[in-house]
Design a protein around this motif. Structure first.
Motif, mmCIF file in Angstrom:
data_model
loop_
_atom_site.group_PDB
_atom_site.id
_atom_site.type_symbol
_atom_site.label_atom_id
_atom_site.label_comp_id
_atom_site.label_asym_id
_atom_site.label_seq_id
_atom_site.Cartn_x
_atom_site.Cartn_y
_atom_site.Cartn_z
ATOM 1 N N ILE A 199 0.839 -1.201 0.000
ATOM 2 C CA ILE A 199 0.000 0.000 0.000
ATOM 3 C C ILE A 199 0.874 1.250 0.000
ATOM 4 N N VAL A 200 1.919 1.262 0.810
ATOM 5 C CA VAL A 200 2.835 2.409 0.841
ATOM 6 C C VAL A 200 3.505 2.588 -0.514
ATOM 7 N N ARG A 201 3.921 1.499 -1.129
ATOM 8 C CA ARG A 201 4.540 1.584 -2.461
ATOM 9 C C ARG A 201 3.551 2.136 -3.484
ATOM 10 N N ALA A 202 2.296 1.694 -3.403
ATOM 11 C CA ALA A 202 1.273 2.180 -4.343
ATOM 12 C C ALA A 202 1.050 3.681 -4.158
ATOM 13 N N LEU A 203 0.971 4.139 -2.922
ATOM 14 C CA LEU A 203 0.794 5.576 -2.674
ATOM 15 C C LEU A 203 1.990 6.370 -3.196
ATOM 16 N N ASN A 204 3.187 5.861 -2.990
ATOM 17 C CA ASN A 204 4.375 6.520 -3.538
ATOM 18 C C ASN A 204 4.343 6.553 -5.053
ATOM 19 N N GLU A 205 3.922 5.449 -5.652
ATOM 20 C CA GLU A 205 3.847 5.370 -7.118
ATOM 21 C C GLU A 205 2.873 6.406 -7.677
ATOM 22 N N MET A 206 1.829 6.718 -6.894
ATOM 23 C CA MET A 206 0.849 7.725 -7.319
ATOM 24 C C MET A 206 1.313 9.136 -6.961
ATOM 25 N N ASN A 207 2.560 9.260 -6.529
ATOM 26 C CA ASN A 207 3.165 10.539 -6.147
ATOM 27 C C ASN A 207 2.452 11.163 -4.944
ATOM 28 N N MET A 208 1.982 10.313 -4.043
ATOM 29 C CA MET A 208 1.330 10.766 -2.813
ATOM 30 C C MET A 208 2.264 10.449 -1.646
ATOM 31 N N LYS A 209 3.440 11.045 -1.695
ATOM 32 C CA LYS A 209 4.509 10.709 -0.767
ATOM 33 C C LYS A 209 4.154 11.018 0.689
ATOM 34 N N GLU A 210 3.501 12.144 0.948
ATOM 35 C CA GLU A 210 3.106 12.482 2.322
ATOM 36 C C GLU A 210 2.065 11.502 2.842
ATOM 37 N N ALA A 211 1.107 11.117 2.001
ATOM 38 C CA ALA A 211 0.093 10.139 2.408
ATOM 39 C C ALA A 211 0.750 8.787 2.676
ATOM 40 N N ALA A 212 1.714 8.417 1.845
ATOM 41 C CA ALA A 212 2.418 7.148 2.031
ATOM 42 C C ALA A 212 3.162 7.146 3.359
ATOM 43 N N ARG A 213 3.839 8.240 3.648
ATOM 44 C CA ARG A 213 4.595 8.345 4.910
ATOM 45 C C ARG A 213 3.649 8.302 6.104
ATOM 46 N N ALA A 214 2.567 9.059 6.032
ATOM 47 C CA ALA A 214 1.604 9.090 7.135
ATOM 48 C C ALA A 214 0.974 7.713 7.349
ATOM 49 N N PHE A 215 0.622 7.034 6.252
ATOM 50 C CA PHE A 215 0.027 5.701 6.367
ATOM 51 C C PHE A 215 1.026 4.727 6.989
ATOM 52 N N ALA A 216 2.278 4.794 6.568
ATOM 53 C CA ALA A 216 3.301 3.891 7.101
ATOM 54 C C ALA A 216 3.480 4.102 8.599
ATOM 55 N N ILE A 217 3.524 5.353 9.027
ATOM 56 C CA ILE A 217 3.682 5.654 10.456
ATOM 57 C C ILE A 217 2.458 5.167 11.228
ATOM 58 N N HIS A 218 1.287 5.449 10.708
ATOM 59 C CA HIS A 218 0.038 5.036 11.353
ATOM 60 C C HIS A 218 -0.012 3.513 11.487
ATOM 61 N N ALA A 219 0.312 2.820 10.416
ATOM 62 C CA ALA A 219 0.288 1.351 10.436
ATOM 63 C C ALA A 219 1.313 0.805 11.427
ATOM 64 N N LEU A 220 2.484 1.411 11.467
ATOM 65 C CA LEU A 220 3.523 0.969 12.393
ATOM 66 C C LEU A 220 3.088 1.142 13.853
ATOM 67 N N LEU A 221 2.497 2.277 14.139
ATOM 68 C CA LEU A 221 2.059 2.552 15.517
ATOM 69 C C LEU A 221 0.916 1.638 15.960
ATOM 70 N N LEU A 222 0.052 1.253 15.027
ATOM 71 C CA LEU A 222 -1.109 0.424 15.367
ATOM 72 C C LEU A 222 -0.860 -1.071 15.252
ATOM 73 N N TYR A 223 0.240 -1.470 14.616
ATOM 74 C CA TYR A 223 0.469 -2.893 14.329
ATOM 75 C C TYR A 223 0.546 -3.719 15.597
ATOM 76 N N ARG A 224 -0.203 -4.791 15.577
ATOM 77 C CA ARG A 224 -0.193 -5.768 16.667
ATOM 78 C C ARG A 224 -0.035 -7.147 16.056
ATOM 79 N N PRO A 225 1.151 -7.737 16.154
ATOM 80 C CA PRO A 225 1.372 -9.059 15.554
ATOM 81 C C PRO A 225 0.406 -10.097 16.118
ATOM 82 N N GLY A 226 -0.070 -10.934 15.239
ATOM 83 C CA GLY A 226 -0.912 -12.044 15.650
ATOM 84 C C GLY A 226 -2.337 -11.671 16.000
ATOM 85 N N THR A 227 -2.827 -10.532 15.505
ATOM 86 C CA THR A 227 -4.190 -10.124 15.809
ATOM 87 C C THR A 227 -5.155 -10.384 14.667
ATOM 88 N N SER A 228 -4.712 -11.128 13.659
ATOM 89 C CA SER A 228 -5.580 -11.338 12.500
ATOM 90 C C SER A 228 -6.709 -12.290 12.820
#
Length: 96
Positions: free
Chosen positions: A67-96
């Motif tokens: 998803i981050v790569r796709a946002l970067n590919e669409m030249n939405m670099k700030e959205a990609a960075r924000a999404f990556a940070i948000h996902a990193l902060l919320l990630y909980r392994p094994g919660t699927s």
């Protein structure tokens, strides 16, 4: 990016890490839309559909990377960075 870092990144992208993941067709459609300049809105809607109402916290890390790569590919670099940070902060392994 150094060559060894590119090799490592490719290995991580190829690995299926634990977490929620959409079916392959949904990912392929999102990536195809992200790669076409006239389908940016469609790509964003597909990303929102993949992330879903729960947010990115339970997404598999390799899906988040795509998803981050796709946002970067669409030249939405700030959205990609924000999404990556948000996902990193919320990630909980094994919660699927």
């Amino acid at each position: 990016m150094p060559a060894d870092a590119k090799t490592e990144a490719a290995a991580v992208r190829a690995e299926h890490l634990p977490g929620r993941r959409p079916d392959n067709a949904a990912m392929q459609k999102m990536l195809a839309a992200a790669g076409a300049p006239d389908r940016k809105g469609e790509a964003l809607l597909r990303i929102l559909s993949i992330v879903g109402p729960k947010g990115p916290g339970d997404l598999a890390p390799d899906i988040t990377i795509e998803i981050v790569r796709a946002l970067n590919e669409m030249n939405m670099k700030e959205a990609a960075r924000a999404f990556a940070i948000h996902a990193l902060l919320l990630y909980r392994p094994g919660t699927s």
